[in-house]
Each structure stands twice: as C-alpha cells, then as structure tokens.
Design an enzyme around this catalytic site. Structure first.
Site, mmCIF file in Angstrom:
data_model
loop_
_atom_site.group_PDB
_atom_site.id
_atom_site.type_symbol
_atom_site.label_atom_id
_atom_site.label_comp_id
_atom_site.label_asym_id
_atom_site.label_seq_id
_atom_site.Cartn_x
_atom_site.Cartn_y
_atom_site.Cartn_z
ATOM 1 N N GLU A 1 0.834 -1.205 0.000
ATOM 2 C CA GLU A 1 0.000 0.000 0.000
ATOM 3 C C GLU A 1 0.869 1.255 0.000
ATOM 4 O O GLU A 1 0.574 2.244 -0.680
ATOM 5 C CB GLU A 1 -0.897 0.032 1.251
ATOM 6 C CG GLU A 1 -1.787 -1.183 1.447
ATOM 7 C CD GLU A 1 -1.100 -2.283 2.248
ATOM 8 O OE1 GLU A 1 0.078 -2.596 1.986
ATOM 9 O OE2 GLU A 1 -1.757 -2.837 3.147
ATOM 10 N N TRP B 1 17.772 -38.549 -16.719
ATOM 11 C CA TRP B 1 16.681 -37.638 -16.445
ATOM 12 C C TRP B 1 15.385 -38.309 -16.877
ATOM 13 O O TRP B 1 15.289 -38.707 -18.031
ATOM 14 C CB TRP B 1 16.842 -36.346 -17.245
ATOM 15 C CG TRP B 1 18.160 -35.700 -16.991
ATOM 16 C CD1 TRP B 1 19.312 -35.826 -17.705
ATOM 17 C CD2 TRP B 1 18.455 -34.823 -15.910
ATOM 18 N NE1 TRP B 1 20.296 -35.078 -17.146
ATOM 19 C CE2 TRP B 1 19.793 -34.441 -16.043
ATOM 20 C CE3 TRP B 1 17.695 -34.325 -14.835
ATOM 21 C CZ2 TRP B 1 20.398 -33.578 -15.124
ATOM 22 C CZ3 TRP B 1 18.319 -33.470 -13.953
ATOM 23 C CH2 TRP B 1 19.654 -33.108 -14.111
ATOM 24 N N SER C 1 12.151 -42.660 -2.392
ATOM 25 C CA SER C 1 10.919 -43.277 -1.901
ATOM 26 C C SER C 1 10.849 -43.325 -0.372
ATOM 27 O O SER C 1 9.767 -43.312 0.197
ATOM 28 C CB SER C 1 10.713 -44.663 -2.511
ATOM 29 O OG SER C 1 11.838 -45.453 -2.276
ATOM 30 N N SER D 1 18.428 -42.238 -12.255
ATOM 31 C CA SER D 1 17.142 -41.534 -12.298
ATOM 32 C C SER D 1 17.226 -40.245 -13.099
ATOM 33 O O SER D 1 16.236 -39.558 -13.290
ATOM 34 C CB SER D 1 16.674 -41.240 -10.874
ATOM 35 O OG SER D 1 17.614 -40.421 -10.229
HETATM 36 C C1 AOF Z 1 4.004 -7.363 4.224
HETATM 37 N N1 AOF Z 1 3.758 -6.676 3.080
HETATM 38 O O1 AOF Z 1 2.458 -5.490 1.749
HETATM 39 C C2 AOF Z 1 1.543 -6.318 3.756
HETATM 40 C C3 AOF Z 1 1.780 -7.075 4.950
HETATM 41 O O2 AOF Z 1 7.067 -7.559 9.527
HETATM 42 P P1 AOF Z 1 6.209 -6.448 9.002
HETATM 43 O O3 AOF Z 1 6.138 -5.269 9.861
HETATM 44 O O4 AOF Z 1 6.621 -6.105 7.582
HETATM 45 O O5 AOF Z 1 4.704 -6.995 8.961
HETATM 46 C C4 AOF Z 1 4.405 -8.165 8.330
HETATM 47 C C5 AOF Z 1 2.913 -8.488 8.397
HETATM 48 O O6 AOF Z 1 2.129 -7.423 7.897
HETATM 49 C C6 AOF Z 1 2.552 -9.671 7.519
HETATM 50 O O7 AOF Z 1 2.728 -10.888 8.184
HETATM 51 C C7 AOF Z 1 1.099 -9.422 7.175
HETATM 52 O O8 AOF Z 1 0.276 -9.969 8.173
HETATM 53 C C8 AOF Z 1 0.968 -7.909 7.210
HETATM 54 N N2 AOF Z 1 0.805 -7.291 5.875
HETATM 55 N N3 AOF Z 1 3.021 -7.569 5.123
HETATM 56 O O9 AOF Z 1 5.117 -7.824 4.422
HETATM 57 C C9 AOF Z 1 2.592 -6.123 2.806
HETATM 58 N N4 AOF Z 1 0.342 -5.768 3.498
HETATM 59 ZN ZN ZN Z 2 1.141 -2.917 6.040
#
Ligand code: AOF
Ligand code: ZN
Length: 373
Positions: free
Chosen positions: A57, A177, A310, A175
């Site tokens: 954002e 390819w 496996s 294995s």
């Molecule tokens: C992101 N990128 O564009 C959005 C996120 O460690 P931080 O402060 O960067 O926060 C991470 C958390 O923020 C992430 O786990 C998610 O829940 C929220 N949104 N995170 O890295 C983004 N919008």
């Molecule tokens: Zn954010």
C-alpha cells in the site's frame, strides 16, 4: 455487494504485481496494490518487494505524485492493510488519513496481529471497505504464508518425477533424467519460489545434487538435507559450493552433533562446520520429520519443496506432513526399478489416500499432476 468488471481488472493487476515479490518477501505475504482516482483511472500501484521493506500500500501511495488525485480514490489491495507496528508503521493508519472513498480487499489477513483490525480502522474512519474480491486467487498465491501463519509449520510440497508405469529410477538406480528440460525448468522456478529445498541422505549420496536455481532466473533457496547419523561426506556440492552457507543439515545423532560443535575439533577440521546443523529427536530410529519442520519454521522457512527418494515420500505421507503433490509423469516405460509410492501401510481400496483439488498440465513432453493432500 457486487463488484464491477473494473474492480476485477484492477484487483487482477494487483495480484499480478504481488507475484513479482515471489521468493523475496518470505516469511511475509505477497501483496499488490492498485489505486484509482474518483473517475476510475489508475493513478498508482505498488507491491511488497522485499522482506522488511515497505508494504504494498505504501509503495502504491508513494508512486502517486499529485496527492490531490486521492480525493474520492479507490484502493485495491490483495491483503487486508495491516493494523500493527512491525517492521513498518500500520498501513491502515496511513490509509485512513487520506480522503479515500473506498478500499477493496481480496483477503482478510489471518495474521493474529491484523485479522480484521485493519478493516475496522478503515471503517471507523468512514471509508467504505469491501472484501472477498478474487479471494481464492489470493489464497492460492499466498498458500505458503497462510499455512505458515495459521499452523506455525512450513508448507510442504513433494515433487516426484516418474515414468508412465510409476518408476522414479531404473533397475540400476539411475534416475537422471526421467523428465524433459521443460519440466526441469519448472522445478528450478519452484526452487526460486520456495524458501527451501529438502532431500534425504540417500539422494545426497547418490546424486550429489546442487539444488540451485540454474535453468531460470531467481534467488537461490536454502537447502536442507536430512542426515540422521550426521555422517555425509564433507565434499558434497551442498557443503562446498558458493551457497554452502544456505545449507542446513538435520540430524538426530546427538553425539555426532556435539562433536561437530566442539571448538577443538572445529579448529582441526573447519570444513565440517560449513552449513548449519540442527538437532532433533529420533522417531522409530529415524529423524523426527515433524519436529524438523517445527525447528525449520523457527528459521523462518515457510515453504519446503521436497525432492525425495521413496523413503522420504513414504515418511512424509505416512506421518501426514505433506500438503501438496507435484507429480511429473514422463511418457516412458521402465518395466522395473524404484517406485515412489510404496509402503504407505494401506491394505484396502477403502483406505486409499484420496487427494483433492487435482489439476493437470502438459509441460514439454511430460504431464504435471498437481494435487493437495
Ligand atoms: C508485508 N507486506 O504489503 C503487507 C503485509 O514484519 P512487518 O512489519 O513487515 O509486517 C508483516 C505483516 O504485515 C505480515 O505478516 C502481514 O500480516 C501484514 N501485511 N506484510 O510484508 C505487505 N500488506
Ligand atoms: Zn502494512
């Protein structure tokens, strides 16, 4: 609430942008954002580019020079704007300062630190918030993050390449390819997208693989080798190439583990300290894979591509630790050799392990079957 064709168009673009972060944002989600003005013209866009860096954002907002265009604007974002202060301040707070008309979100963020909090902050500020547009696409795009944040374990995919008659190796053990070069390129693209690639001790010994990304562009994954006795030779590619610091060895041999960490021995044999060794318990004489996954999750590994023999296929399936199967079927017959899926402990048809969400694709001469456990 009905979404318009324009809404779909901009959210699709946000999803496409989010994909550009593949391989670089883990353990965080892939997020994309598009902003339109009050007349529905696109005025800005951005995506989460790198772990720890600005969220999608904020990048989208920063791309807009004339901020007056934000009056009555709509923000399309693939994930709910965050409500917490983490590496960066909360995006929902930045957005609610703006004269926006509407925020359209594909998926609510299940991260407990957010989980609806971002949506509430925006609504309290009088901004119209709509959710659920192309949610399934975003769920799929973020299947690693969603699994990791809700279970605390990495998302595990088994990659198997077999012949039409079900063999992953010929009677002489060879294995490489089974599949063609297009399939190999796909595997390399996966390596660049997963946090780590995992193999067992036998594969390390017989193939001495590098597990690097070569046939496509992309970042190198971390590499994990399960070496119960902790006795793999130190001259393997995994321990000696330029990515040796990205190799983890998981063992259950506590004695060998302690010896390896001994500073005296370290001076005598520096080579044996390349990579990182993780100690877990034994389970029925083998390395406890379930515990290994928990320990690897603590290393912020959110997704693992297993390229198993496996033994590992059996172990992951029997212990219910695999989430997804990527099965290549090559149009070849061997009539004998090694099978991937043996010893699953199933006796009757009624007990058959049934996979779901199956899809199929032709890749070069091979068929790729994707399914979820
Ligand atoms: C992101 N990128 O564009 C959005 C996120 O460690 P931080 O402060 O960067 O926060 C991470 C958390 O923020 C992430 O786990 C998610 O829940 C929220 N949104 N995170 O890295 C983004 N919008
Ligand atoms: Zn954010």
């Amino acid at each position: 609430m009905a979404f318009t064709p324009e809404d779909y168009k901009f959210m699709k673009k946000a999803i496409r942008l989010a994909a550009k972060g593949t391989g670089f944002v883990s353990p965080n989600p892939l997020v994309g954002c598009v902003i339109t003005d009050r007349d529905g013209n696109e005025i800005g866009s951005g995506f989460h580019e790198r772990y720890g860096k600005a969220h999608a954002e904020i990048n989208a907002l920063d791309s807009i020079r004339d901020k007056s265009a934000l009056l009555g604007a709509t923000v399309y974002v693939t994930l709910e704007p965050c409500a917490h202060t983490g590496k960066t301040p909360p995006c929902a707070l930045a957005l609610r300062e703006l004269p926006l008309a509407r925020v359209v979100i594909a998926l609510q963020d299940p991260n407990p630190k957010v989980n609806g909090g971002g949506i509430s902050l925006l609504r309290e500020a009088g901004i119209m918030v709509e959710t659920g547009l192309l949610e399934e696409e975003v769920r799929k795009q973020n299947e690693f993050f969603l699994h990791y944040i809700t279970t605390g374990k990495p998302f595990v995919t088994l990659k198997v390449a077999q012949t039409l008659d079900g063999y992953i190796a010929a009677p002489d053990g060879s294995s490489q390819w089974i599949t063609g070069k297009e399939a190999r390129a796909r595997v390399h693209a996966w390596r660049a997208a997963y946090d780590a690639v995992l193999i067992g001790r036998n594969t390390a010994l017989t193939d001495n693989p590098r597990l690097t990304v070569r046939h496509v562009q992309g970042r190198q994954p971390r590499r994990i080798v399960i070496d119960g006795p902790l006795s793999l030779p130190e001259n393997l590619n995994l321990f000696t190439d330029q990515f040796e610091d990205r190799t983890y060895v998981v063992t259950h041999n506590e004695k060998a583990f302690r010896e390896k960490g001994d500073p005296m021995l370290r001076m005598l044999s520096p080579r044996s300290f390349q990579g990182q060794t993780l100690l877990v318990h034994a389970r029925e004489g083998h390395t406890d894979l379930n515990q290994a996954l928990s320990v690897l999750a603590r290393e912020q590994i959110t997704s693992i591509l297993v390229e198993p023999g496996s033994d590992l296929v059996r172990a992951f399936i029997r212990q219910n630790l695999a989430d997804k199967l990527e099965l290549f079927v090559a149009p070849k017959l061997l009539g004998g050799g090694t099978r991937a899926f043996i010893g699953l402990g199933i006796e009757r048809i009624a007990e058959a392990l049934k996979l779901s969400r199956v899809s199929m694709e032709t890749i070069g001469e091979d068929i790729l079957i994707t399914a979820y456990f």
